[in-house]
Design a protein around this motif. Sequence first.
Motif, PDB file in Angstrom:
ATOM      1  N   LYS A 150     -47.091 -65.395  28.008  1.00  0.00           N
ATOM      2  CA  LYS A 150     -47.864 -66.105  26.973  1.00  0.00           C
ATOM      3  C   LYS A 150     -48.918 -66.965  27.646  1.00  0.00           C
ATOM      4  CE  LYS A 150     -43.906 -68.035  25.238  1.00  0.00           C
ATOM      5  NZ  LYS A 150     -43.097 -68.880  24.633  1.00  0.00           N
ATOM      6  N   ASN A 151     -49.653 -67.365  26.865  1.00  0.00           N
ATOM      7  CA  ASN A 151     -50.872 -68.324  27.272  1.00  0.00           C
ATOM      8  C   ASN A 151     -51.676 -67.319  27.982  1.00  0.00           C
ATOM      9  OD1 ASN A 151     -49.580 -70.122  26.000  1.00  0.00           O
ATOM     10  ND2 ASN A 151     -49.168 -71.611  27.597  1.00  0.00           N
ATOM     11  N   ILE A 152     -52.005 -66.166  27.836  1.00  0.00           N
ATOM     12  CA  ILE A 152     -52.814 -65.268  28.935  1.00  0.00           C
ATOM     13  C   ILE A 152     -54.269 -65.793  28.663  1.00  0.00           C
ATOM     14  CG2 ILE A 152     -53.697 -63.086  29.292  1.00  0.00           C
ATOM     15  CD1 ILE A 152     -51.066 -62.023  28.083  1.00  0.00           C
ATOM     16  N   VAL A 153     -54.869 -65.924  27.369  1.00  0.00           N
ATOM     17  CA  VAL A 153     -56.419 -66.257  27.376  1.00  0.00           C
ATOM     18  C   VAL A 153     -56.520 -67.612  27.750  1.00  0.00           C
ATOM     19  CG1 VAL A 153     -58.188 -66.686  25.904  1.00  0.00           C
ATOM     20  CG2 VAL A 153     -56.778 -64.650  25.509  1.00  0.00           C
ATOM     21  N   GLN A 154     -55.521 -68.781  27.482  1.00  0.00           N
ATOM     22  CA  GLN A 154     -55.542 -70.081  27.937  1.00  0.00           C
ATOM     23  C   GLN A 154     -55.493 -70.063  29.593  1.00  0.00           C
ATOM     24  OE1 GLN A 154     -53.696 -68.620  25.649  1.00  0.00           O
ATOM     25  NE2 GLN A 154     -53.260 -70.158  24.091  1.00  0.00           N
ATOM     26  N   TYR A 155     -54.795 -69.313  30.067  1.00  0.00           N
ATOM     27  CA  TYR A 155     -54.601 -69.285  31.377  1.00  0.00           C
ATOM     28  C   TYR A 155     -55.988 -69.017  32.355  1.00  0.00           C
ATOM     29  CZ  TYR A 155     -53.274 -67.354  36.212  1.00  0.00           C
ATOM     30  OH  TYR A 155     -53.396 -67.222  37.683  1.00  0.00           O
ATOM     31  N   PHE A 156     -56.696 -67.763  32.018  1.00  0.00           N
ATOM     32  CA  PHE A 156     -57.672 -67.537  32.187  1.00  0.00           C
ATOM     33  C   PHE A 156     -58.921 -68.454  31.885  1.00  0.00           C
ATOM     34  CE2 PHE A 156     -55.944 -63.164  32.620  1.00  0.00           C
ATOM     35  CZ  PHE A 156     -55.810 -63.043  33.693  1.00  0.00           C
TER      36      PHE A 156
END
Length: 669
Positions: A347-353
């Motif tokens: 989870k949080n893929i976009v937030q991670y990038f």
Amino acid sequence: AAIEFELKNGELTYPALKIPLNNINTTLTADINKQQPDLSKVTINSFEASTPKSKFRFSGDINDIWADVSFNISAKTAMIVDEFNQFIPADLKTNVKGKAAGELTAQFTLSQIEKADFDHIKLSGKFNLNDFSARYDSISVATNQSTVEFRLPDTKTKQKATSFLFAHINSNDLHANKIEDFDVTLKNAAISVNTSDVRDTTNLPQISSTFKIDFLAASLDTNSVKINNPEGKFEMLRLGKESKRPKITVEYKSKQIAAVSGASTFNVEKIDLNSTILEGIDSKEIIKQWIAKGDFKLNNADISIAGVNQTINIPDIDVDFTPTKFKIKSSNVNIGKSDFQLVGELKNIVQYFKGDSILRGNFKFTSANTDINQLMNLTNGLGADDDTTHISATGTTYMVPKGIDIELATNIDKAVFNSDTATAINGVLRVNDGVLVLEGVNFTTPAAKMQLSAMYRTPRKNHLFAGFDYHMTDVEIAQLLKMIPDIDSLMPMLRSFGGRGEFHIAAETYLDSAYNIKKSTLRGVSSIKGQDLVLMDGETFSEIAKTLKFNKKTQNRVDSLSAEFTIFKQEIDIYPFLIVMDKYKAVVSGQHNFDMNFKYHISVVDCPLPIKLGVDVTGNMDDMKYRLAQCRYKEFYRPTSRKLVENKQLEIRKMIREALLSKVADKGN
């Protein structure tokens, strides 16, 4: 007035035409209306002609001959295209060869041609190409047999956005390449494309395409791919009438794929992908710019990655993905000697990038065989700076990955770490932004049943931190000393015992890059319990037994042993513990240092003799000194547990919890 014209077997030679026309046969009617000139027209009933190698035939109407002449023509042709190379300007560096036969319909005016007004020009046709090739500069295209069909505009499509142009290619063999650059081969290919007006650079081009190919091979520099039976659909459409943001739809499936990129390879038996991709708002970074969702399936893949010495084999994997979540519904993976099934969510893929959050995951890890060293090597230093990875004298120093929070609930039948083997492994492993945590991991080795909770942190390659709570039951003491050699430094008296017992240690320490304990940083507590132990060192026991007046017939056995000790920097304190030997009970206490010098006291608190003796033992294991001393402990004294380990357990668990919570606070949700 109407004028009829007929010509049979005519010839035309004209220098500007470059190619003579012969076998000219035509009939046409010219209708001239002086009163209404716009009604004047020429009707070509039939026009046939030949060049030395080609034939043409067309018919149609020519209208408005006194103003903007318009044409409505149908044509058929059978050409040897080589003879038309002379019409191509030399500076274009273009050459064509082969046969082209087909038909064309066209509606246009002279002004539309002059202005290249393709919004109003209507063209459609279908051509068969045989042994055809075309070269432009260093780019060439060749086919032994292909059919090309096109419509401008496409009046048959229901998709208005892509009705500007339709093209369809059927080819049994098509090859395109650029010298020292790319090379593409298609076999038995059917490709259809619908587009908007791609000349309009102010708007996003809109494309809809389908493809079905028996075989595709392509190469570019050191990259190459070979694919069997690729087929699918690709669409790129605007989100709205006024929008410049695209919505991309991809449907793809194929059988065998063999891909090479430098020293890396990818081979797969079957792949299936369905995805919708949207462009993000106000983002120039490619990884943040495109937002994808869909599903992906893969069967029997072998992946070899440059710099990784193990081939990754994936019998099957089935995943769903969205902009924020990557869900593994099922997967089977083999890496070297390891095999595992992994299910769960990332989870949080976009937030991670975007840098707003760390990457989070929760997975179930099931395995029949796991090689822990191999998996650690694959993830070593992931997300860390290059200068934090390190090769020590004993191998690779494992640097915990940063920027991720991944939890694995493990169920492993058998695991190998270095030369040790463990079975029935259950527990939770968590990697959290540079911190590795094991929570309540239970496992069995040939030596003992074990439970481990631990934290491993790698702030610097030569300054590693470990906090652990390690509990071993039914362990062979000789095996314990072999598995954890540092125990001999913590409690050297253990080398004198044989048999099975229980060992528990809770400690924290810093390590160097070779995993040597920095003894000045070691803090910990431990307990050892045993029943029916054997004293291995006969000489040492004889000296102590003689000093304490033990019965000479007493066997070299210890009925029970229960000891607790603490470790602080260079010093180990042994709290009073009871040894029961036959009819003798003795209490032992003392301390020693890591230089192996010690000072112990032994008091006999219960024995058949009317006197109670004590002895002080000092020196080291190679040079012991024995001296009678007053008993420090009263008759029938029984040491009570100080619960040292239990208290340290709580400290370590608190330390782990605080470390994880601080990472969450630092990196967001």
